[in-house]
Design an enzyme around this catalytic site. Structure first.
Site, PDB file in Angstrom:
ATOM      1  N   ARG A 159       5.395 -33.691   1.468  1.00 17.47           N
ATOM      2  CA  ARG A 159       4.732 -34.057   0.218  1.00 17.47           C
ATOM      3  C   ARG A 159       3.650 -32.967  -0.160  1.00 17.47           C
ATOM      4  O   ARG A 159       3.545 -33.032  -1.400  1.00 17.47           O
ATOM      5  CB  ARG A 159       3.755 -35.287   0.979  1.00 17.47           C
ATOM      6  CG  ARG A 159       4.444 -36.444   1.327  1.00 17.47           C
ATOM      7  CD  ARG A 159       3.329 -37.466   1.934  1.00 17.47           C
ATOM      8  NE  ARG A 159       3.743 -38.722   2.247  1.00 17.47           N
ATOM      9  CZ  ARG A 159       4.502 -38.776   3.645  1.00 17.47           C
ATOM     10  NH1 ARG A 159       4.616 -37.986   4.311  1.00 17.47           N
ATOM     11  NH2 ARG A 159       5.039 -40.322   3.630  1.00 17.47           N
ATOM     12  N   ILE A 160       3.075 -32.198   0.510  1.00 22.57           N
ATOM     13  CA  ILE A 160       2.185 -31.218   0.210  1.00 22.57           C
ATOM     14  C   ILE A 160       2.945 -30.246  -0.516  1.00 22.57           C
ATOM     15  O   ILE A 160       2.603 -29.823  -1.660  1.00 22.57           O
ATOM     16  CB  ILE A 160       1.486 -30.658   1.516  1.00 22.57           C
ATOM     17  CG1 ILE A 160       0.711 -31.465   2.211  1.00 22.57           C
ATOM     18  CG2 ILE A 160       0.907 -29.358   1.009  1.00 22.57           C
ATOM     19  CD1 ILE A 160       0.145 -31.314   3.495  1.00 22.57           C
ATOM     20  N   ASP A 179      14.674 -26.254   2.793  1.00 20.83           N
ATOM     21  CA  ASP A 179      13.993 -27.482   3.719  1.00 20.83           C
ATOM     22  C   ASP A 179      15.427 -28.225   4.061  1.00 20.83           C
ATOM     23  O   ASP A 179      16.047 -28.815   3.127  1.00 20.83           O
ATOM     24  CB  ASP A 179      13.111 -28.512   3.051  1.00 20.83           C
ATOM     25  CG  ASP A 179      12.584 -29.585   4.003  1.00 20.83           C
ATOM     26  OD1 ASP A 179      13.343 -29.944   5.145  1.00 20.83           O
ATOM     27  OD2 ASP A 179      11.326 -29.923   4.101  1.00 20.83           O
ATOM     28  N   ARG A 240       0.318 -24.864  10.204  1.00 20.41           N
ATOM     29  CA  ARG A 240      -0.146 -24.634  11.498  1.00 20.41           C
ATOM     30  C   ARG A 240      -0.166 -23.197  11.953  1.00 20.41           C
ATOM     31  O   ARG A 240       0.612 -22.607  11.485  1.00 20.41           O
ATOM     32  CB  ARG A 240       0.625 -25.590  12.604  1.00 20.41           C
ATOM     33  CG  ARG A 240       0.055 -26.862  12.386  1.00 20.41           C
ATOM     34  CD  ARG A 240      -1.366 -27.444  12.994  1.00 20.41           C
ATOM     35  NE  ARG A 240      -1.577 -28.822  12.963  1.00 20.41           N
ATOM     36  CZ  ARG A 240      -2.072 -29.250  12.039  1.00 20.41           C
ATOM     37  NH1 ARG A 240      -2.362 -28.918  10.868  1.00 20.41           N
ATOM     38  NH2 ARG A 240      -2.314 -30.793  12.249  1.00 20.41           N
ATOM     39  N   ASP A 264      -5.441 -20.404   6.515  1.00 20.73           N
ATOM     40  CA  ASP A 264      -6.211 -21.641   6.659  1.00 20.73           C
ATOM     41  C   ASP A 264      -6.133 -21.942   7.992  1.00 20.73           C
ATOM     42  O   ASP A 264      -7.006 -22.613   8.579  1.00 20.73           O
ATOM     43  CB  ASP A 264      -5.923 -22.584   5.553  1.00 20.73           C
ATOM     44  CG  ASP A 264      -7.088 -23.990   5.753  1.00 20.73           C
ATOM     45  OD1 ASP A 264      -8.402 -23.504   5.525  1.00 20.73           O
ATOM     46  OD2 ASP A 264      -6.662 -24.876   6.318  1.00 20.73           O
ATOM     47  N   GLU A 269      -8.121 -21.427  17.275  1.00 21.29           N
ATOM     48  CA  GLU A 269      -9.339 -21.819  16.360  1.00 21.29           C
ATOM     49  C   GLU A 269     -10.400 -22.153  17.229  1.00 21.29           C
ATOM     50  O   GLU A 269     -10.373 -23.295  17.914  1.00 21.29           O
ATOM     51  CB  GLU A 269      -8.630 -22.963  15.370  1.00 21.29           C
ATOM     52  CG  GLU A 269      -7.530 -22.330  14.474  1.00 21.29           C
ATOM     53  CD  GLU A 269      -7.139 -23.482  13.813  1.00 21.29           C
ATOM     54  OE1 GLU A 269      -7.432 -24.663  13.798  1.00 21.29           O
ATOM     55  OE2 GLU A 269      -6.097 -23.361  12.841  1.00 21.29           O
ATOM     56  N   HIS A 288      -9.721 -23.717   8.576  1.00 21.19           N
ATOM     57  CA  HIS A 288      -8.692 -25.152   8.624  1.00 21.19           C
ATOM     58  C   HIS A 288      -9.639 -25.976   7.910  1.00 21.19           C
ATOM     59  O   HIS A 288      -9.777 -27.132   8.429  1.00 21.19           O
ATOM     60  CB  HIS A 288      -8.875 -25.421  10.277  1.00 21.19           C
ATOM     61  CG  HIS A 288      -7.489 -26.197  10.452  1.00 21.19           C
ATOM     62  ND1 HIS A 288      -6.747 -26.306  11.439  1.00 21.19           N
ATOM     63  CD2 HIS A 288      -6.888 -27.402   9.394  1.00 21.19           C
ATOM     64  CE1 HIS A 288      -5.823 -27.229  11.487  1.00 21.19           C
ATOM     65  NE2 HIS A 288      -6.058 -27.730  10.250  1.00 21.19           N
TER      66      HIS A 288
END
Length: 331
Positions: A159-160, A179, A240, A264, A269, A288
């Site tokens: 989706r992203i 992919d 991630r 990000d 973290e 993040h």
């Protein structure tokens, strides 16, 4: 169930305001208990055996040991796109459904990825630091290449990544993606060229990562893969932290092969202040935060709560991670 009412147990170290969720639960006749890490040991025996639903915020580990004590639980609702903080296998063995909210921040994360790409391309961090030092020299950050001459590679095309591709298309860049789970028809629909993993690395002047963290993707980008990329390429990660070997990334940057990175997410973290990636001007890091917008937060909380309610009441659940146990759920 506790005190004669259905109970939702929220495990959350991030949000302090749960008014949206509580309103939804109360409308549906649920009691709510919120537990943070500092209160977990005290709360665990009082709520784990009685919770009809558990909501697990992405930073709160929902381990097999916790799941084993969820004797009344029908669903664990992940308050996130990712679900690697939940032991889905243990939940499945226990007959507990697990859901997540994969679509709530696709706009925000794709915006964030594109912003990282453009920021690196136009060297905004370097220019900003230069001006703050009292300098004024547009030439000192060269080489800067015309953005439309770049090849942007997307690792993962869910989706992203698809939204990012749509947004990047207007800049005239070449778009490629790898992919193995996506058909040629889907790539063609988005005017993206599907390529092998080798060709993705070999041709991407900007590589943006859009894969979940699992055993197959952990450290999928290491020193060997980075050295396959063109000299002066950039890496962007909004997925991630564990999908990149951060020591290898730092090494490739220090050697001058990778020009920089926009991250990000990190393996740890928040990071330690002595983390090498925080101490080079070739990398800039956001906390993040790619998912953040006021609208996305409302959508996340609403859909997470609805998943929990639906799982307890036996209604269809939008995004179920272990549908094979649904018949074992007792309403």
């Amino acid at each position: 169930m506790k005190n004669g009412k259905r109970l939702v147990w929220i495990l959350d170290d991030e949000w302090t305001d749960h008014s949206i969720e509580k309103a939804l639960y109360e409308q549906n006749g649920f009691d709510v208990k919120v537990t943070r890490s500092e209160n977990f040991v005290e709360d665990f025996p009082n709520y784990a055996p009685y919770a009809d639903a558990v909501v697990a915020q992405v930073g709160f580990q929902c381990t097999a040991e916790i799941i084993d004590k969820l004797d009344s639980c029908k669903i664990i609702s992940a308050s996130a796109v990712g679900f690697n903080h939940i032991d889905v296998e243990a939940a499945t063995k226990k007959g507990i459904l697990v859901s997540h909210v994969p679509e709530y921040c696709s706009e925000e994360v794709s915006d964030h990825a594109v912003t990282h790409i453009l920021t690196l391309s136009r060297r905004f961090p370097a220019y900003n630091e230069q001006v703050k030092r009292g300098e004024w020299d547009p030439m000192d950050t060269l080489p800067i290449k015309r953005f439309s001459n770049n090849t942007v590679g997307l690792l993962g095309f869910g989706r992203i990544a698809r939204k990012a591709a749509q947004k990047l298309k207007g800049f005239g860049v070449r778009l490629i993606a790898h992919d193995p789970y996506v058909s040629k028809e889907v790539f063609d629909k988005y005017s993206v060229e599907g390529v092998s993993f080798y060709d993705l690395l070999n041709q991407s002047t900007f590589l943006t990562l859009h894969v979940p963290l699992n055993p197959d993707t952990k450290n999928i980008i290491g020193y060997e893969q980075l050295k396959m990329m063109p000299q002066g390429a950039f890496v962007i990660n909004t997925s991630r932290g564990g999908v990149i070997n951060e020591e290898d990334l730092y090494r490739a940057i220090q050697e001058g092969h990778i020009a920089g990175a926009g991250l990000d997410v990190l393996l740890n973290e928040p990071p330690h202040l002595d983390d090498p990636l925080l101490n080079t001007d070739k990398v800039y890091v956001t906390p993040h935060s790619a998912y953040i917008s006021e609208e996305a937060i409302v959508e996340l909380k609403t859909k997470t709560s609805q998943n929990a309610i639906d799982g307890v009441t036996g209604r269809p659940i939008a995004h179920l991670l272990n549908p094979k146990v649904i018949k074992a759920v007792k309403i």
